[in-house]
Design an enzyme around this catalytic site. Structure first.
Site, mmCIF file in Angstrom:
data_model
loop_
_atom_site.group_PDB
_atom_site.id
_atom_site.type_symbol
_atom_site.label_atom_id
_atom_site.label_comp_id
_atom_site.label_asym_id
_atom_site.label_seq_id
_atom_site.Cartn_x
_atom_site.Cartn_y
_atom_site.Cartn_z
ATOM 1 C CG HIS A 1 -1.809 -1.145 1.373
ATOM 2 N ND1 HIS A 1 -2.744 -1.466 0.435
ATOM 3 C CD2 HIS A 1 -1.920 -2.083 2.359
ATOM 4 C CE1 HIS A 1 -3.407 -2.567 0.843
ATOM 5 N NE2 HIS A 1 -2.917 -2.950 1.994
ATOM 6 C CG HIS B 1 -6.718 -5.537 1.376
ATOM 7 N ND1 HIS B 1 -7.442 -4.765 2.251
ATOM 8 C CD2 HIS B 1 -5.422 -5.419 1.759
ATOM 9 C CE1 HIS B 1 -6.620 -4.215 3.135
ATOM 10 N NE2 HIS B 1 -5.390 -4.591 2.856
#
Lengths: 339, 339
Positions: free
Chosen positions: B58, B224
């Site tokens: 991320h 995700h």
């Protein structure tokens, strides 16, 4: 099918620019209501003014570096297209403060043609002295020019270092001769090579500008998809670095005890995680060669829309360049606290 | 085939982290030689220490915000995996200065389980007082929690604002109660929704985690790949903003005269050009609603590897929050000059 966040393809650039001005009103404003001509809101009286220009599709290049401590103005073209001579002229007039203007742009024929014309018009129409540095440092695109020879190399991410050095020099109120000399010195001390994994799609064209196999990569591809040194099977990250880095060290004649800055640049779709993973091997090989890493930059500095790929730039430093590299800069897409 | 710059998949995270430490030695160092536990090099004596943690994949989330004016430490897991309780505990011990520690992390079960355990161990083993703010603001992932209710929303890019506010509060040497109160206040005033165009591939899995049609998009997808609000044909950028923005305005009960900060976040492969193009419409709709845009952030703040997509976050401001938002911050992946 082209998957982009966009409306009509012909509105891509004006809408992008409108969003840019809306985001950064404290930094930039359009010249004469033409969104393609940006100038910095902040003016430091008496300084040499720095301008760049080039096609869109490379953010943060070019406009993202207009701000404090770097560039004063920028003319922006369509995706991968040069802005016009008139646009560059208008930027030049807007940013000149009587101390002269230095253009710093990439080694592409369209840009050279237009910015040379803009410089001549600025001289004739407004008595503004313009000098130019044409940055071209992609070691995959041709041999290094010998003294007096024409530079055949494409300009890629290394122009960032030329902006940074020239920007700091101008910010110190050095005269045009000195800013030009330092920018030229910086441009001769950068060397870049990259690897691309996927193509990108220009909005008005609507399909990828070239194809590359699912298991292939291209070493040395340009940021508009220009052919590179070789195409071959996708290698490991370490193997790619082991191919590129020695070529850069050799190109810059870097020796043990030398100091260099490193730029790991993402071309658009390559995650920061992969860029840092690449930096691990770059750092290891430089350390092994006895070359000291003075400073490392990782991230997107010159992109090619959503191309997956990266480039590695080395910048050979000396005691004159280091304080200029370390100087404070504050633009919408590049910020650095001074040392 | 998976096209990534990597070596062995199991080395992806340690090699990424090694490259990160090599790039930013002035900012971060590992705790007890465990690369997955970062702490800031710079310590401001006596301040409340702030920690975060979460899965990799991320960037710049999470570790990129450890530095001056934001976070003091971070524990990093594998791609999309929580770090362990022991790792978070070690970070906690390394950063505590006797003024207490505030955890700020995303609303995911693995993280909640591990960080709750770490907080208990810190109390028992080292007598460190730990408080926690669980950030969850994806308006597509569930209704806003009423007072006393459990927050069911996923944490996405809006956690950046919680870091920024808490970081500035701690930097002003406010006590733990106040830093916690301000972080909680910020977390309740952010709302996010995004749209995804492509999936991403976790290195150890080697194929995309889901599929999405060539002409489709998904509104509200998690970082995700969690299912969003709806999947449908790819709309124009303006139509997407017209769907998302009113939902955020409604969620935050923003009215004319209110002030908000805007974050346009790229999920990995979406060019900055497209993010700015989106900002144009966001700015236009907010202005039309009489909501004043106090500050705009555009770029990658919380990604999902090479996913093409973006999210829009609004942060409802008041006179207490604005100076904290404006405060100086200097970390490897976020820099802001103070006002």
């Amino acid at each position: 099918m082209m998957k982009k966040f966009m409306n009509k393809a012909e509105d891509f650039i004006p809408e992008m620019l409108a969003g840019y001005y809306a985001a950064h009103p404290d930094y930039v404003k359009p010249v004469d209501n033409n969104l393609r001509c940006l100038c910095a809101v902040h003016k430091k009286p008496g300084k040499v003014a720095l301008a760049t220009g080039g096609g869109s599709g490379h953010l943060p290049l070019f406009l993202g570096y207009v701000g404090k401590g770097m560039l004063d103005g920028c003319a922006i073209g369509g995706v991968f297209q040069s802005p016009s001579a008139d646009e560059m002229l208008n930027v030049t007039k807007a940013i000149d403060q009587g101390s002269g203007v230095l253009y710093i742009y990439g080694n592409y024929n369209g840009d050279i043609f237009n910015f040379t014309m803009a410089a001549e018009m600025a001289d004739m129409e407004a008595d503004i002295e313009v000098r130019s540095i044409i940055a071209g440092e992609d070691a995959a695109s041709g041999p290094r020019a010998a003294a007096g020879e024409k530079n055949v190399r494409r300009g890629v991410a290394g122009i960032f270092f030329v902006y940074k050095i020239a920007g700091a020099a101008a910010d110190q109120l050095l005269p045009l001769d000195e800013v030009e000399r330092l920018a030229k010195k910086a441009s001769e001390r950068v060397s870049t090579m990259g690897a691309a994994l996927t193509p990108c799609t220009v909005p008005r064209i609507g399909h990828p500008s070239f194809t590359i196999g699912d298991d292939e990569m291209e070493i040395g591809m340009g940021i508009h998809g220009e052919a590179g040194l070789r195409r071959g099977p996708l290698l490991s990250a370490d193997a790619i670095v082991e191919e590129i880095l020695p070529a850069l060290i050799d190109d810059l004649k870097l020796n043990a005890q030398d100091e260099a800055a490193v730029l790991i640049n993402g071309l658009g779709a390559t995650p920061l995680e992969e860029q840092y993973l690449i930096n691990r091997k770059v750092n290891e090989l430089l350390t092994k060669a006895g070359i000291s890493v003075y400073k490392t930059y990782v991230g997107e500095y010159a992109t090619s829309l959503e191309m997956a790929g990266m480039s590695i730039t080395l910048f050979k430093l000396d005691d004159e360049l280091k304080p200029l590299l370390d100087a404070q800069a504050d633009t919408p897409l590049f910020k650095q606290f001074g040392r």
